[in-house]
Enzyme design. Sequence first.
Site, PDB file in Angstrom:
ATOM      1  N   THR A  14       0.871  -1.237   0.001  1.00 19.06           N
ATOM      2  CA  THR A  14      -0.167   0.212   0.218  1.00 19.06           C
ATOM      3  C   THR A  14       0.894   1.146  -0.324  1.00 19.06           C
ATOM      4  O   THR A  14       0.377   2.454  -0.732  1.00 19.06           O
ATOM      5  CB  THR A  14      -0.753   0.284   0.822  1.00 19.06           C
ATOM      6  OG1 THR A  14      -1.834  -1.166   1.380  1.00 19.06           O
ATOM      7  CG2 THR A  14      -1.602   1.422   1.291  1.00 19.06           C
ATOM      8  N   VAL A  15       1.755   1.247   0.500  1.00 18.69           N
ATOM      9  CA  VAL A  15       2.680   2.803   1.121  1.00 18.69           C
ATOM     10  C   VAL A  15       3.611   2.726  -0.284  1.00 18.69           C
ATOM     11  O   VAL A  15       3.412   3.790  -0.479  1.00 18.69           O
ATOM     12  CB  VAL A  15       3.630   2.673   2.721  1.00 18.69           C
ATOM     13  CG1 VAL A  15       3.799   3.885   2.598  1.00 18.69           C
ATOM     14  CG2 VAL A  15       3.020   2.430   3.962  1.00 18.69           C
ATOM     15  N   GLU A 130       9.908   9.625   8.763  1.00 16.35           N
ATOM     16  CA  GLU A 130       8.792  10.938   9.323  1.00 16.35           C
ATOM     17  C   GLU A 130       7.403   9.880   9.629  1.00 16.35           C
ATOM     18  O   GLU A 130       6.765   9.994  10.004  1.00 16.35           O
ATOM     19  CB  GLU A 130       8.715  12.083   9.159  1.00 16.35           C
ATOM     20  CG  GLU A 130       8.093  12.521   8.635  1.00 16.35           C
ATOM     21  CD  GLU A 130       7.653  13.754   9.930  1.00 16.35           C
ATOM     22  OE1 GLU A 130       8.471  14.092   9.714  1.00 16.35           O
ATOM     23  OE2 GLU A 130       6.473  13.747  10.163  1.00 16.35           O
ATOM     24  N   GLU A 191      -3.822  -2.781  12.242  1.00 19.54           N
ATOM     25  CA  GLU A 191      -2.960  -4.104  11.590  1.00 19.54           C
ATOM     26  C   GLU A 191      -3.798  -5.535  11.629  1.00 19.54           C
ATOM     27  O   GLU A 191      -4.112  -5.770  11.681  1.00 19.54           O
ATOM     28  CB  GLU A 191      -1.757  -3.758  12.782  1.00 19.54           C
ATOM     29  CG  GLU A 191      -1.269  -2.422  12.794  1.00 19.54           C
ATOM     30  CD  GLU A 191      -0.465  -1.773  12.704  1.00 19.54           C
ATOM     31  OE1 GLU A 191       0.803  -2.217  11.922  1.00 19.54           O
ATOM     32  OE2 GLU A 191      -0.792  -0.987  11.784  1.00 19.54           O
ATOM     33  N   LYS A 206       4.754   4.077  18.680  1.00 19.94           N
ATOM     34  CA  LYS A 206       5.191   5.441  18.187  1.00 19.94           C
ATOM     35  C   LYS A 206       5.429   6.478  19.309  1.00 19.94           C
ATOM     36  O   LYS A 206       5.909   7.599  19.169  1.00 19.94           O
ATOM     37  CB  LYS A 206       3.858   6.236  17.653  1.00 19.94           C
ATOM     38  CG  LYS A 206       3.405   5.292  15.963  1.00 19.94           C
ATOM     39  CD  LYS A 206       1.349   4.997  16.053  1.00 19.94           C
ATOM     40  CE  LYS A 206       1.468   4.411  14.776  1.00 19.94           C
ATOM     41  NZ  LYS A 206       0.248   4.247  14.337  1.00 19.94           N
TER      42      LYS A 206
HETATM   43  N1  HSE Z   1      -3.211   0.782  12.796  1.00 23.10           N
HETATM   44  C1  HSE Z   1      -2.958   1.710  12.624  1.00 23.10           C
HETATM   45  C2  HSE Z   1      -3.551   2.521  13.252  1.00 23.10           C
HETATM   46  C3  HSE Z   1      -2.294   1.883  10.744  1.00 23.10           C
HETATM   47  O1  HSE Z   1      -4.881   1.826  12.976  1.00 23.10           O
HETATM   48  O2  HSE Z   1      -3.235   3.987  13.465  1.00 23.10           O
HETATM   49  C4  HSE Z   1      -0.791   3.199  11.386  1.00 23.10           C
HETATM   50  O3  HSE Z   1       0.271   2.930  11.867  1.00 23.10           O
END
Ligand code: HSE
Length: 433
Positions: A14-15, A130, A191, A206
């Site tokens: 996807t990315v 980023e 995920e 994060k």
């Molecule tokens: N599964 C993650 C979310 C995707 O729901 O934010 C982005 O990291």
Amino acid sequence: MADKLRVGILGFGTVGTGVVKGLTKNAELIAFRTGMTITITRIAVSNINRKREIEVNPAIITTDASQVTDADDIDLVVELIGGTDLAKDYVLAALNNGKSVVTANKSLIAKHGEELFQAAKKSDADLYYEASVAGGIPIIKGLREGFAGNHIECIYGILNGTCNYILTRMENEGVDFEPVLKEAQALGYAEADPELDVEGWDAAHKTCILGSLAYGAWYDMDEVHVEGISTLDQQDVKNAANLGYKIKLLGIIKHDSDQVQMRVHPTLLPQDKMLAKVDGVNNSVCVTGDFVGDAMFYGQGAGMEATASSVISDIVDVALNWKHKVNNRLPAFVEHTHYQKNLLPMSEIVCRYYIRLALADKPGTLGIVTSIFGKYDISLETVLQTASDSTNSVPVIIITHQAKEANIRAALKEIEESPVSDAKPIMIRIEDM
Ligand code: HSE
């Protein structure tokens, strides 16, 4: 060639698809802004036969990652395969070959940041990340560049879109956790392993990256306190709303009394706070710096284009460094010793608490409970007893004043073990921001 950056991509999911689309669609604009031509030399994939959303010259597709990490005709490696095993080997190989690396991989950076940044330093290569936090929101650049002159007092982040989507639906529609999770999965928010989302691990990766960047040391992921939303009960969502709060899964980073706190857990936020108004799958990060004051970022935390936008901004940074032959002018991570490396233990944090007890409906019960709170130096702000929904037990909702976590845990253990308690007490922390 100082006017040309040759890019190799690992992963065409996807990315990866978003990055190829973005670099193609806005090629002329990016060339005007940078004075550089960015070309994709090669893309390594695991399945060469997979049908893709966009067409690229088949000659640039390979199944051999070393044709990206070790190739002489590639200056920058973009890692978009995810996970921490192969991705780590490939990123280290590329850095050791002197290539700069851009990655969107949060678990890789959170778990192995220290080692990877040492390898980047040794090779004088750039390592940018980023897209690893909050998708399209430029929070890494915000912290690294925008707030470079600030001591960061605290960061509150809604960093997992899946959890925020589930909590919003639970609040607005009164639905339970399980069916909404299934919908979030069907919509492609979660995920591959949804436990990473709902047990808080994705937000913790994060949080660890943001906290490490803010305080200049790679903090140990294992020291970050992590609680998810999978055990959250609809009753508590309703109670919170009746008391003027919303429940959000927050990443919380603070520098209080000389020590750094990092934690991820469901949190009651007063409904009038801007962060409490962030609904659905969106992400948001509130940063407080000693000079800038409060600043807030909001946007898409995932998705093809939003995530690719962040990856492309890192590619542009590498292109500009390449053009000016100035690697590390804006180092992606600077290690220093201005702050303590150990995190404040969770038992030491101080905040207000929401508590729900199930108590025996008989004389003296509340007296026993309040005397236990008193014994642990916990002062109660609100106590609400609602009508009994069964023959023996009544729900009692308590909001405390500021209290120490160790004392709260000790008091709740004593209440649970006392004869007046009918169920394990529920505790959710409150942040007034
Ligand atoms: N599964 C993650 C979310 C995707 O729901 O934010 C982005 O990291």
